[in-house]
Scaffold this active site. Structure first.
Site, mmCIF file in Angstrom:
data_model
loop_
_atom_site.group_PDB
_atom_site.id
_atom_site.type_symbol
_atom_site.label_atom_id
_atom_site.label_comp_id
_atom_site.label_asym_id
_atom_site.label_seq_id
_atom_site.Cartn_x
_atom_site.Cartn_y
_atom_site.Cartn_z
ATOM 1 N N ASP A 48 3.427 84.042 17.741
ATOM 2 C CA ASP A 48 4.203 85.077 17.050
ATOM 3 C C ASP A 48 4.548 86.150 18.099
ATOM 4 O OD1 ASP A 48 3.672 87.291 14.167
ATOM 5 O OD2 ASP A 48 5.290 87.079 15.646
ATOM 6 N N LYS A 83 12.394 92.194 16.039
ATOM 7 C CA LYS A 83 12.416 93.496 16.717
ATOM 8 C C LYS A 83 13.479 93.589 17.813
ATOM 9 C CE LYS A 83 7.562 94.236 15.539
ATOM 10 N NZ LYS A 83 7.515 95.440 14.684
ATOM 11 N N TYR A 131 -1.218 90.479 12.698
ATOM 12 C CA TYR A 131 -0.300 90.659 11.575
ATOM 13 C C TYR A 131 0.949 89.832 11.845
ATOM 14 C CZ TYR A 131 2.980 93.061 8.387
ATOM 15 O OH TYR A 131 3.900 93.359 7.424
HETATM 16 P P1 KE4 Z 1 9.032 92.428 10.190
HETATM 17 O O1 KE4 Z 1 9.110 91.578 8.938
HETATM 18 O O2 KE4 Z 1 8.427 93.788 9.946
HETATM 19 O O3 KE4 Z 1 10.391 92.495 10.923
HETATM 20 O O4 KE4 Z 1 8.081 91.663 11.234
HETATM 21 C C1 KE4 Z 1 6.780 91.333 10.828
HETATM 22 C C2 KE4 Z 1 5.912 91.151 12.058
HETATM 23 C C3 KE4 Z 1 5.619 89.863 12.464
HETATM 24 N N1 KE4 Z 1 4.859 89.640 13.565
HETATM 25 C C4 KE4 Z 1 4.393 90.671 14.312
HETATM 26 C C5 KE4 Z 1 3.566 90.376 15.528
HETATM 27 C C6 KE4 Z 1 4.679 92.009 13.939
HETATM 28 O O5 KE4 Z 1 4.206 93.035 14.697
HETATM 29 C C7 KE4 Z 1 5.453 92.262 12.787
HETATM 30 C C8 KE4 Z 1 5.766 93.659 12.301
HETATM 31 N N2 KE4 Z 1 5.118 94.709 13.014
HETATM 32 C C9 KE4 Z 1 4.928 95.965 12.285
HETATM 33 C C10 KE4 Z 1 4.260 96.954 13.260
HETATM 34 N N3 KE4 Z 1 2.911 96.647 13.480
HETATM 35 C C11 KE4 Z 1 6.199 96.501 11.729
HETATM 36 C C12 KE4 Z 1 6.118 97.932 11.216
HETATM 37 C C13 KE4 Z 1 6.144 97.992 9.721
HETATM 38 O O6 KE4 Z 1 5.504 97.160 9.048
HETATM 39 O O7 KE4 Z 1 6.820 98.923 9.231
#
Ligand code: KE4
Length: 430
Positions: free
Chosen positions: A240, A268, A145
């Site tokens: 990523d 994060k 993701y």
């Molecule tokens: P954000 O746009 O949520 O800050 O980051 C996206 C993203 C990008 N790349 C990786 C590897 C990520 O894990 C994420 C976001 N992770 C999720 C948890 N699996 C965020 C939790 C959510 O969507 O509320």
């Protein structure tokens, strides 16, 4: 049974005002059943919900809270910043400090741009790779993701690797056609896809350690193989590290595995709990980003002073206290050992994947090395396990396909409490 009256009332109100009652889907507990708890405050390793329930937490706000809740250095930095006004929309000293820290800590980054989320970071990195190469297609991996950018909401089609199909309404066929999806850890399939799309692929984007199908590690030689293929074919390799950055080491997964990408995306932890993302890499590529170069990317609150103060306070601690990672390794190993002993005691052979402070207990006896094997997990039983752990006072991620995060706020005694809860919850559901 947990008292949930306040959370229930808030959720009912929220559902009329916010889609699904939450501002990010995974928070709605749809994958595990039951209604979400509304959190009132947190301190150290503990969350406190609106009904006064207390939980040891292993979500860390999906990664950012590596140092636990209520870190004094971060709090003081935010207080200092907010007194000078939250935002100017102009360059600030703290942004230079943040860039210096990131360049010093992340081995492959020579130049970096701040944004406001991991999604913004990955969207921008893909646009940069496409603009830099003049090519359109990207390769991503099933189960990885990268945020909710259109190019990433693509399900794998059938077969080894094929044109993606939109994984969400609103993503156009045209966009999907430019995203090729391959099974994680399948280097021959990557090679095949490249040969099928000669001179059309701008980038390969990968979670160097996957957190988003549960914790899945790269097979030996996988990351090195991607690096070699990208060098051979002039493809931009993007790690990523939104989740692994500053978590697996102060230099992220690329430092642990010794494989250098061309671009890295971050999020994060980098914001210390405030909304921050970043992308960076080789100066030769990054110098194509506006206004230095023609590839446009912008943001009203990019490099926001409050977020920069929090992020710099976080990264300074990680950069100056290497024993943080020793503590995380020791406590995470203690939790893993306890979980394995519990499984053995009840005669279950479920799979545990762990690297550093990222752990996943999969409710399957299969080895989990890609999304297909992760999906052999018994998600119904995982849902009951999640709710049983909550009843035992431990808040784990509300999905089998998420990873547990250990923070430095967890000590040996609390780790034992987590292991004891795990045993009780397994007895309740197995
Ligand atoms: P954000 O746009 O949520 O800050 O980051 C996206 C993203 C990008 N790349 C990786 C590897 C990520 O894990 C994420 C976001 N992770 C999720 C948890 N699996 C965020 C939790 C959510 O969507 O509320």
């Amino acid at each position: 049974m947990l008292v949930k009256e306040q959370s229930k009332a808030l959720f009912n109100a929220a559902k009329n005002l916010i889609p699904g009652g939450v501002n990010s889907p995974v928070r709605a507990f749809k994958a595990v059943g039951g209604d979400p708890l509304f959190i009132k405050s947190a301190q150290g390793p503990y969350l406190y919900d609106e009904d006064g329930n207390k939980f040891i937490e292993l979500i860390n706000s999906w990664g950012p809270m590596l140092l636990g809740h209520g870190n004094i250095a971060i709090e003081n930095a935010v207080i200092e910043a907010i007194k000078k006004s939250p935002s100017f929309g102009a360059p600030t000293r703290k942004e230079v400090e943040m860039a210096e820290l990131i360049v010093a800590m992340v081995p492959s980054i020579e130049m970096v741009r701040m944004v406001n989320s991991g999604t913004e970071a990955t969207m921008s990195a893909i646009r940069l790779a496409r603009g830099y190469t003049g090519l359109d297609k990207i390769i991503k991996f099933e189960g990885c993701y990268h945020g909710h950018g259109d190019s990433f909401l693509i399900a794998a089609g059938s077969g080894v690797a094929t044109m993606g199909t939109p994984d969400s309404p609103g993503v156009t066929k045209g966009t999907a056609n430019d995203t090729l999806t391959v099974a994680y850890n399948d280097l021959p399939a990557v090679e095949h896809t490249i040969s099928e799309n000669k001179d059309k692929i701008a980038a390969i984007i990968v979670e160097p350690v996957v957190g988003n199908m549960g914790c899945v590690l790269p097979a030996s030689g996988f990351l090195e193989g991607l690096r070699t293929l990208c060098d051979q074919h002039g493809i931009v390799l993007i790690f990523d590290e939104v989740m692994t950055g500053f978590r697996l080491s102060k230099g992220g997964a690329q430092e642990v595995f010794g494989v250098m990408p061309d671009l890295t995306t971050l999020g994060k932890i980098i914001g210390g709990g405030l909304p921050v993302g970043a992308y960076g890499g080789r100066k030769e590529i990054m110098s194509h980003v506006s206004p230095a170069g023609p590839i446009y990317q912008a943001g009203t609150l990019s490099g926001n002073p409050i977020a920069m103060h929090a992020g710099v306070a976080m990264l300074r601690q990680l950069s100056e206290q290497p024993d943080i990672y020793t503590h995380l390794e020791n406590i995470s190993a203690q939790i893993e050992k306890g979980f394995r002993a519990n499984l053995k005691a009840i005669g279950q052979h479920y799979t545990i994947n762990r690297i550093g402070s990222m752990i996943s207990l999969f409710f399957t006896e299969n080895e989990v090395s890609d999304f297909a094997s992760a999906k052999t997990s018994d998600t119904e039983r995982f849902g009951r396990y999640f709710n049983a752990m909550m009843e035992c006072g431990v808040y784990v991620a509300p999905s089998q396909f998420e990873t547990l995060f250990v923070s430095t706020a967890i000590d040996e005694k609390i780790a034992d409490e987590i292991v004891a809860a795990n045993r009780k919850a397994l007895d309740m559901v197995c």
